[in-house]
Design a protein around this motif. Structure first.
Motif, short mmCIF file in Angstrom:
data_model
loop_
_atom_site.label_atom_id
_atom_site.label_comp_id
_atom_site.label_asym_id
_atom_site.label_seq_id
_atom_site.Cartn_x
_atom_site.Cartn_y
_atom_site.Cartn_z
N CYS A 178 51.84 -64.72 -10.26
CA CYS A 178 52.97 -64.20 -9.65
C CYS A 178 52.65 -63.67 -8.38
O CYS A 178 51.68 -63.90 -7.50
N SER A 179 53.66 -62.85 -7.76
CA SER A 179 53.49 -62.41 -6.42
C SER A 179 52.69 -61.06 -6.45
O SER A 179 52.45 -60.37 -7.68
N THR A 180 52.34 -60.45 -5.36
CA THR A 180 51.57 -59.34 -5.24
C THR A 180 52.13 -58.03 -6.06
O THR A 180 51.50 -57.27 -6.65
N THR A 181 53.69 -58.20 -6.12
CA THR A 181 54.20 -56.93 -6.49
C THR A 181 54.28 -56.95 -8.24
O THR A 181 54.60 -56.18 -8.82
N GLY A 182 53.93 -58.13 -8.60
CA GLY A 182 54.05 -58.61 -9.97
C GLY A 182 52.79 -58.28 -10.67
O GLY A 182 52.52 -58.52 -12.14
N ALA A 183 51.84 -58.27 -9.96
CA ALA A 183 50.20 -58.58 -10.53
C ALA A 183 49.76 -57.40 -11.44
O ALA A 183 49.39 -57.74 -12.56
N ASP A 184 50.23 -56.15 -11.11
CA ASP A 184 49.74 -55.03 -12.13
C ASP A 184 50.46 -55.40 -13.29
O ASP A 184 50.10 -55.05 -14.66
N LEU A 185 51.89 -55.69 -13.31
CA LEU A 185 52.59 -55.82 -14.56
C LEU A 185 51.91 -56.89 -15.45
O LEU A 185 51.82 -56.68 -16.60
N ALA A 186 51.62 -58.02 -14.91
CA ALA A 186 50.84 -59.04 -15.67
C ALA A 186 49.80 -58.67 -16.51
O ALA A 186 49.56 -58.82 -17.59
N ARG A 187 49.01 -58.06 -15.47
CA ARG A 187 47.62 -57.35 -16.26
C ARG A 187 47.91 -56.37 -17.22
O ARG A 187 47.06 -56.49 -18.39
N SER A 188 49.12 -55.75 -17.37
CA SER A 188 49.25 -54.66 -18.38
C SER A 188 50.02 -55.37 -19.37
O SER A 188 49.89 -55.04 -20.65
N LEU A 189 50.36 -56.52 -19.40
CA LEU A 189 50.76 -57.25 -20.35
C LEU A 189 49.59 -58.23 -21.25
O LEU A 189 49.92 -58.72 -22.34
N GLY A 190 48.76 -58.13 -20.56
CA GLY A 190 47.40 -58.73 -21.31
C GLY A 190 46.80 -59.80 -20.72
O GLY A 190 45.81 -60.54 -21.22
N ALA A 191 47.25 -60.18 -19.62
CA ALA A 191 46.92 -61.36 -18.75
C ALA A 191 45.22 -61.34 -18.50
O ALA A 191 44.99 -60.18 -17.83
N ASP A 192 44.29 -62.14 -18.79
CA ASP A 192 43.11 -61.96 -18.67
C ASP A 192 42.69 -61.97 -17.02
O ASP A 192 41.61 -61.45 -16.63
N GLU A 193 43.31 -62.63 -16.27
CA GLU A 193 43.36 -63.04 -14.97
C GLU A 193 44.56 -63.28 -14.21
O GLU A 193 45.48 -63.56 -15.11
N VAL A 194 44.83 -62.80 -13.07
CA VAL A 194 45.97 -62.92 -12.38
C VAL A 194 45.83 -63.55 -11.05
O VAL A 194 44.70 -63.28 -10.16
N GLU A 200 46.71 -67.45 -2.74
CA GLU A 200 45.97 -68.61 -3.26
C GLU A 200 46.93 -69.36 -3.85
O GLU A 200 47.82 -69.01 -4.52
N ASP A 201 46.51 -70.76 -4.01
CA ASP A 201 47.12 -71.86 -4.53
C ASP A 201 46.64 -72.00 -6.11
O ASP A 201 45.61 -72.43 -6.32
N PRO A 202 47.34 -71.48 -7.25
CA PRO A 202 47.13 -71.73 -8.56
C PRO A 202 46.83 -73.01 -9.08
O PRO A 202 46.12 -73.44 -9.89
N THR A 203 47.49 -74.20 -8.08
CA THR A 203 47.31 -75.69 -8.75
C THR A 203 46.35 -76.60 -7.68
O THR A 203 46.77 -77.44 -7.44
N ASP A 204 45.26 -75.85 -7.04
CA ASP A 204 44.66 -76.54 -5.95
C ASP A 204 43.50 -77.33 -6.67
O ASP A 204 42.77 -78.23 -5.94
N GLY A 205 43.49 -77.12 -7.88
CA GLY A 205 42.25 -78.04 -8.85
C GLY A 205 40.99 -77.24 -8.71
O GLY A 205 40.06 -77.83 -9.62
N THR A 206 40.87 -76.14 -8.39
CA THR A 206 39.46 -75.38 -8.67
C THR A 206 39.45 -75.03 -9.85
O THR A 206 38.11 -74.88 -10.38
N ARG A 207 40.44 -74.60 -10.56
CA ARG A 207 40.47 -74.15 -12.00
C ARG A 207 41.49 -74.93 -12.59
O ARG A 207 42.50 -75.49 -12.49
N ARG A 208 41.12 -75.49 -13.91
CA ARG A 208 41.88 -76.28 -14.92
C ARG A 208 41.99 -75.55 -16.09
O ARG A 208 41.27 -74.78 -16.67
N TYR A 209 43.07 -75.81 -16.79
CA TYR A 209 43.62 -75.17 -17.89
C TYR A 209 44.12 -76.29 -19.02
O TYR A 209 44.54 -77.42 -18.91
#
Length: 325
Positions: A178-194, A200-209
């Motif tokens: 999410c954007s900077t303004t949504g990071a705290d919300l995502a964490r509060s909902l239980g996201a392990d990482e944000v 940074e690009d979440p799809t640059d291939g450095t992390r895979r899911y």
């Protein structure tokens, strides 16, 4: 009764508050006294008639077949039609229907469930379409298993806020984008990482899911696949941008065509709302595993402003319309 109607496709300004005749429930339907409804991207698309594909699939080629807008609904059953067996007058319900931006609306019984006891009508109205979409994306299209890793793109949005919570409830390790303004919300909902996509690009291939759930934006398939494990699954929900004919849905079509020729599972999602999924969501909500996020509320007369707020990308979670106290 008062309702939000339109007789032509266009921007939110085509919607207006008007007195219309109260609907009568048909076979298998109930009449709901609407207390709250909510706004989602589908409402904007049906108001605008864009992409043009939605006109061709039965919503009206030149003008909307259904004058009253709104889909998500929460309220009390006022009357029931023939062959209704589960619900009765006085029941507090939530679900989906055609025309929830009104004081009264008719809904099919199989698209409704009893409202969670721990939710207000306003918070219940935020649940049906977005939560069912998230549930079906993870469970059905994504085949999510406990212990897997999930990337939720659009983690602070209407579908994304439910997807983060549901994935955690299913035992996954969740990374929200999410954007900077949504990071705290995502964490509060239980996201392990944000991941802040502005940094940074979440799809640059450095992390895979194991599962990538894309609920926002219009990233190319090639970029999304870089974020997958060798046998990972990509699920695309909705789609904004794109051309006037197909809009963002062309990515879903291309994913389905490509999937048989690659190791990844590539899926689109055409979600639906059914009382069995709503009952499951009710259990999770009453257990405290899932909580709807309401960004703001509007009066019925302010539906056009609520749709503009959503379309401009400002909403965090859901925007709710309060119809009656």
């Amino acid at each position: 009764m008062k309702a939000i109607v339109h007789d032509a496709y266009g921007p939110p300004a085509v919607l207006r508050l008007e007195e219309v005749e109260q609907p009568v429930p048909g076979s298998g339907e109930v009449l709901i006294r609407v207390h709250a409804a909510s706004v989602d991207p589908g409402v904007w698309h049906l108001t605008a008639g864009r992409p043009y594909l939605i006109r061709a699939v039965g919503f009206g080629l030149r003008a909307p077949k259904t004058r009253v807008r709104g889909m998500d609904v929460a309220g009390r059953v006022e009357a029931v039609g023939p062959e209704v067996t589960r619900l009765r007058p006085g029941d507090e319900v939530y679900g989906t229907c055609n025309g929830s931006f009104a004081e009264y609306a008719c809904a099919k019984e199989n698209t409704l469930a009893h409202k969670p006891k721990n939710l207000s009508f306003a918070h219940a109205a935020a649940v049906p379409a977005s939560a069912c979409t998230a549930l079906q994306a993870l469970r059905d299209a994504g085949r999510l298993q406990a212990g897997q890793t999930v990337l939720v793109i659009g983690a602070a949005g209407g579908v994304g806020t439910f997807a983060v919570q549901l994935a955690k409830a299913f035992g996954a390790h969740v990374t929200g984008v999410c954007s900077t303004t949504g990071a705290d919300l995502a964490r509060s909902l239980g996201a392990d990482e944000v991941i802040d996509y502005t940094r940074e690009d979440p799809t640059d291939g450095t992390r895979r899911y194991d599962l990538v759930l894309d609920t926002a934006g219009n990233r190319p398939l090639s970029e999304l696949r870089r974020a997958l494990t060798p046998r990972g699954t990509l699920v695309i929900v909705g789609g904004e941008g794109g051309g006037r004919w197909l809009g963002g849905t062309d990515r879903q079509l291309r994913a389905l065509l490509l999937s048989p020729f690659v190791a990844h599972r590539l899926r689109g999602l055409a979600s639906s709302q059914h009382h069995s999924d709503l009952r499951l969501l009710t259990e999770l909500i009453e257990a405290g595993s899932v909580t709807p996020v309401v960004d703001r509320t509007h009066r019925l007369a302010d539906v056009p402003a609520a749709i503009r707020h959503l379309k401009e990308g400002h909403a965090r979670g859901k925007t709710v319309i309060r119809v009656q106290a």
